[in-house]
Motif scaffolding. Structure first.
Motif, mmCIF file in Angstrom:
data_model
loop_
_atom_site.group_PDB
_atom_site.id
_atom_site.type_symbol
_atom_site.label_atom_id
_atom_site.label_comp_id
_atom_site.label_asym_id
_atom_site.label_seq_id
_atom_site.Cartn_x
_atom_site.Cartn_y
_atom_site.Cartn_z
ATOM 1 N N LYS A 14 0.803 -1.204 0.000
ATOM 2 C CA LYS A 14 0.000 0.000 0.000
ATOM 3 C C LYS A 14 0.850 1.274 0.000
ATOM 4 N N ALA A 15 2.144 1.149 0.229
ATOM 5 C CA ALA A 15 3.008 2.327 0.264
ATOM 6 C C ALA A 15 3.445 2.770 -1.129
ATOM 7 N N GLY A 16 3.163 1.956 -2.126
ATOM 8 C CA GLY A 16 3.545 2.319 -3.490
ATOM 9 C C GLY A 16 5.047 2.369 -3.662
ATOM 10 N N SER A 17 5.520 3.403 -4.371
ATOM 11 C CA SER A 17 6.956 3.523 -4.650
ATOM 12 C C SER A 17 7.743 4.046 -3.458
ATOM 13 N N ARG A 18 7.081 4.356 -2.349
ATOM 14 C CA ARG A 18 7.831 4.739 -1.138
ATOM 15 C C ARG A 18 8.638 3.549 -0.627
ATOM 16 N N ARG A 19 8.101 2.363 -0.849
ATOM 17 C CA ARG A 19 8.797 1.147 -0.422
ATOM 18 C C ARG A 19 9.923 0.852 -1.402
ATOM 19 N N GLN A 20 11.117 0.569 -0.865
ATOM 20 C CA GLN A 20 12.306 0.302 -1.671
ATOM 21 C C GLN A 20 12.741 -1.151 -1.492
ATOM 22 N N TYR A 21 13.481 -1.647 -2.471
ATOM 23 C CA TYR A 21 14.028 -3.009 -2.408
ATOM 24 C C TYR A 21 15.542 -2.943 -2.470
ATOM 25 N N ASN A 22 16.187 -3.558 -1.483
ATOM 26 C CA ASN A 22 17.643 -3.610 -1.446
ATOM 27 C C ASN A 22 18.061 -5.035 -1.092
ATOM 28 N N PRO A 23 18.566 -5.811 -2.065
ATOM 29 C CA PRO A 23 18.878 -7.224 -1.795
ATOM 30 C C PRO A 23 20.041 -7.426 -0.838
ATOM 31 N N ASN A 24 20.840 -6.391 -0.588
ATOM 32 C CA ASN A 24 22.012 -6.539 0.270
ATOM 33 C C ASN A 24 21.714 -6.266 1.743
ATOM 34 N N LYS A 25 20.471 -5.901 2.071
ATOM 35 C CA LYS A 25 20.102 -5.592 3.443
ATOM 36 C C LYS A 25 19.407 -6.787 4.096
ATOM 37 N N PRO A 26 19.512 -6.930 5.426
ATOM 38 C CA PRO A 26 18.776 -8.018 6.112
ATOM 39 C C PRO A 26 17.275 -7.910 5.894
ATOM 40 N N ASN A 27 16.734 -6.667 5.986
ATOM 41 C CA ASN A 27 15.335 -6.408 5.654
ATOM 42 C C ASN A 27 15.304 -5.839 4.236
ATOM 43 N N LYS A 28 14.985 -6.692 3.284
ATOM 44 C CA LYS A 28 15.144 -6.292 1.880
ATOM 45 C C LYS A 28 14.075 -5.307 1.427
ATOM 46 N N TRP A 29 12.869 -5.392 1.996
ATOM 47 C CA TRP A 29 11.798 -4.486 1.613
ATOM 48 C C TRP A 29 11.539 -3.510 2.750
ATOM 49 N N GLY A 30 11.370 -2.243 2.414
ATOM 50 C CA GLY A 30 11.067 -1.273 3.455
ATOM 51 C C GLY A 30 11.277 0.157 2.991
ATOM 52 N N PHE A 31 11.082 1.082 3.920
ATOM 53 C CA PHE A 31 11.305 2.496 3.668
ATOM 54 C C PHE A 31 12.766 2.823 3.939
ATOM 55 N N LYS A 32 13.317 3.694 3.127
ATOM 56 C CA LYS A 32 14.724 4.067 3.276
ATOM 57 C C LYS A 32 14.816 5.343 4.113
ATOM 58 N N ASN A 33 15.443 5.224 5.267
ATOM 59 C CA ASN A 33 15.643 6.363 6.158
ATOM 60 C C ASN A 33 17.119 6.736 6.132
ATOM 61 N N LEU A 34 17.436 7.939 5.692
ATOM 62 C CA LEU A 34 18.820 8.409 5.574
ATOM 63 C C LEU A 34 19.187 9.133 6.861
ATOM 64 N N VAL A 35 20.241 8.650 7.543
ATOM 65 C CA VAL A 35 20.499 9.018 8.934
ATOM 66 C C VAL A 35 21.901 9.559 9.102
#
Length: 431
Positions: free
Chosen positions: A88-109
């Motif tokens: 339901k988040a649309g394109s806000r949700r990102q995919y990164n195969p190198n992360k433990p949680n591959k699907w999610g929102f990207k928070n830049l910290v």
């Protein structure tokens, strides 16, 4: 719920698995009602062009609190994934195969070495840099470099050092941070971003022949930038605006041939990077230990739970920092214990204690027409700062027969506080 995790939130109230520390606070239906109606903005007045408008007031509030924390002088910038598998988040949700949680929102910290988060921004594509202004020179950089500049605009201490990985690094970024913002920087860099410096460095094949610990260095004195290529198990290239390969140090590495530890030459720039780069990873690890799980069809609830965990972890790390500065004897102050203290404090704050009211003074023995002045009812019944204090004996101002040595420090009246009669409690409770 972050400490005691069950498959479904309904299990906390179920007959078989009931957990009193949660179920006794409110009923299941009340909890479901709160989950259903929790909201963070008036949709009729929201800026719909903002991709995170559902949470914008909360995000801004927590970000401002993070910015108000006294900062360190070394920061790491990296991305933190907020787990979310829904669609339901649309394109806000990102995919990164190198992360433990591959699907999610990207928070830049931007975080300190201690793990305290000082600034963050949610990735939203073209809407990521909402309200942030860049110069023409900065606009020509890639999105990774612009993220670093945006997070560095809020750094209070100049001459601080910023660390980042090869997703963000470019030679132009390192130069701009030093010349325009007065910030030193260090990061790993990809080969295709080295420009002419890449041609002056020794190739990986030659470094591999020389063996582990070999390195090659190029320094530009005019722009104050150094580039170092180091070979360990494989090559890594780093760029910095404040340090280079020297002085060299020795580090221990496991050798397959000798089946033991051997000394390997390590450039100074690598030591600095390894020592300071793990701040965001530490913060992410602390959040994952006791993550507040909220399963919901609304995509923004996962971000809400992540922001809650950021607040709790920052508070715990700040208390540890405070105790260290005051040279307080270190106690067993783990994150799990701190989360429970927060729970216990919120449970009792601004709530009336459960006291069984017993009528120990009959109506005919109460003082109904007091001669001595009594405080206004707004003060007498406000349940705030009415502390008992021992004093000389005087007549009780609530009952007709008692002699009281207990004085209310706020109302300034003597009241009985003995085994079979508690006029102090009855006086301050509205009948």
């Amino acid at each position: 719920m972050g400490i005691v995790i069950m498959p479904s939130y309904k299990d906390y109230w179920s007959t078989s698995y009931r957990y009193a520390k949660i179920a006794d606070i409110m009923s299941l239906k009340r909890f479901q009602q709160v989950r259903r109606f929790i909201h963070f903005i008036d949709n009729t007045q929201a800026d719909l062009s903002d991709r995170y408008y559902k949470l914008r007031p909360l995000i801004d509030s927590i970000r401002n609190q993070c910015l108000s924390v006294e900062e360190e002088n070394a920061f790491s910038i990296d991305e933190m994934v907020i787990p979310y598998k829904g669609k339901k988040a649309g394109s806000r949700r990102q995919y990164n195969p190198n992360k433990p949680n591959k699907w999610g929102f990207k928070n830049l910290v931007r975080a300190g070495v201690s793990g305290i988060i000082y600034d963050f921004m949610l990735y939203g594509g073209d809407d990521t840099f909402r309200g942030i202004h860049f110069t023409e020179e900065e606009e020509s950089l890639g999105i990774g470099s612009k993220v670093v500049i945006a997070l560095c605009k809020t750094v209070k201490k100049k001459a601080s050092t910023i660390y980042f990985d090869n997703y963000f690094t470019s030679l132009e970024l390192v130069y701009i941070l030093r010349e325009n913002y007065g910030l030193f920087s260090l990061g790993t860099v990809r080969q295709n971003r080295l420009k002419d410096a890449g041609n002056k460095l020794v190739s990986e094949k030659i470094l591999k022949k020389k063996g582990r610990g070999s390195f090659s260095q190029v320094v530009c004195n005019e722009n104050k930038i150094s580039v170092v290529k180091w070979f360990d198990n494989k090559q890594v290239t780093l760029v910095s605006s404040y340090t280079d390969a020297y002085p060299l140090e020795k580090i221990k590495r496991f050798c397959k041939e000798s089946k033991g530890q051997v000394d390997v030459t390590c450039p100074q720039i690598v030591k600095h990077y390894n020592r300071h780069m793990g701040g965001v990873d530490l913060a992410d690890m602390l959040i994952s230990l006791y993550r507040t799980g909220i399963k919901s069809h609304r995509w923004y609830m996962n971000i809400f739970s992540q922001l809650l965990d950021i607040c709790i972890n920052n508070a715990w790390l700040l208390r540890r920092r405070h105790n260290k500065m005051k040279h307080t004897v270190p106690l067993k102050d783990g994150l799990k214990k701190f989360r429970y203290e927060v729970y216990a404090g919120l449970l009792k704050r601004d709530r009336t204690a459960a006291v069984t009211q017993t009528e120990s003074v009959s109506e005919n023995k109460k003082i109904k027409k007091p001669v001595a002045e009594r405080p206004p009812d707004e003060v007498r019944f406000d349940k705030f700062d009415h502390w008992p204090q021992l004093s000389g004996y005087q007549r009780c101002k609530y009952c007709k027969t008692g002699q009281a040595s207990t004085l209310c420090t706020k109302c300034n009246v003597h009241l009985c506080y003995v085994k079979n009669r508690n006029c102090f409690l009855a006086y301050h409770v509205k009948q």
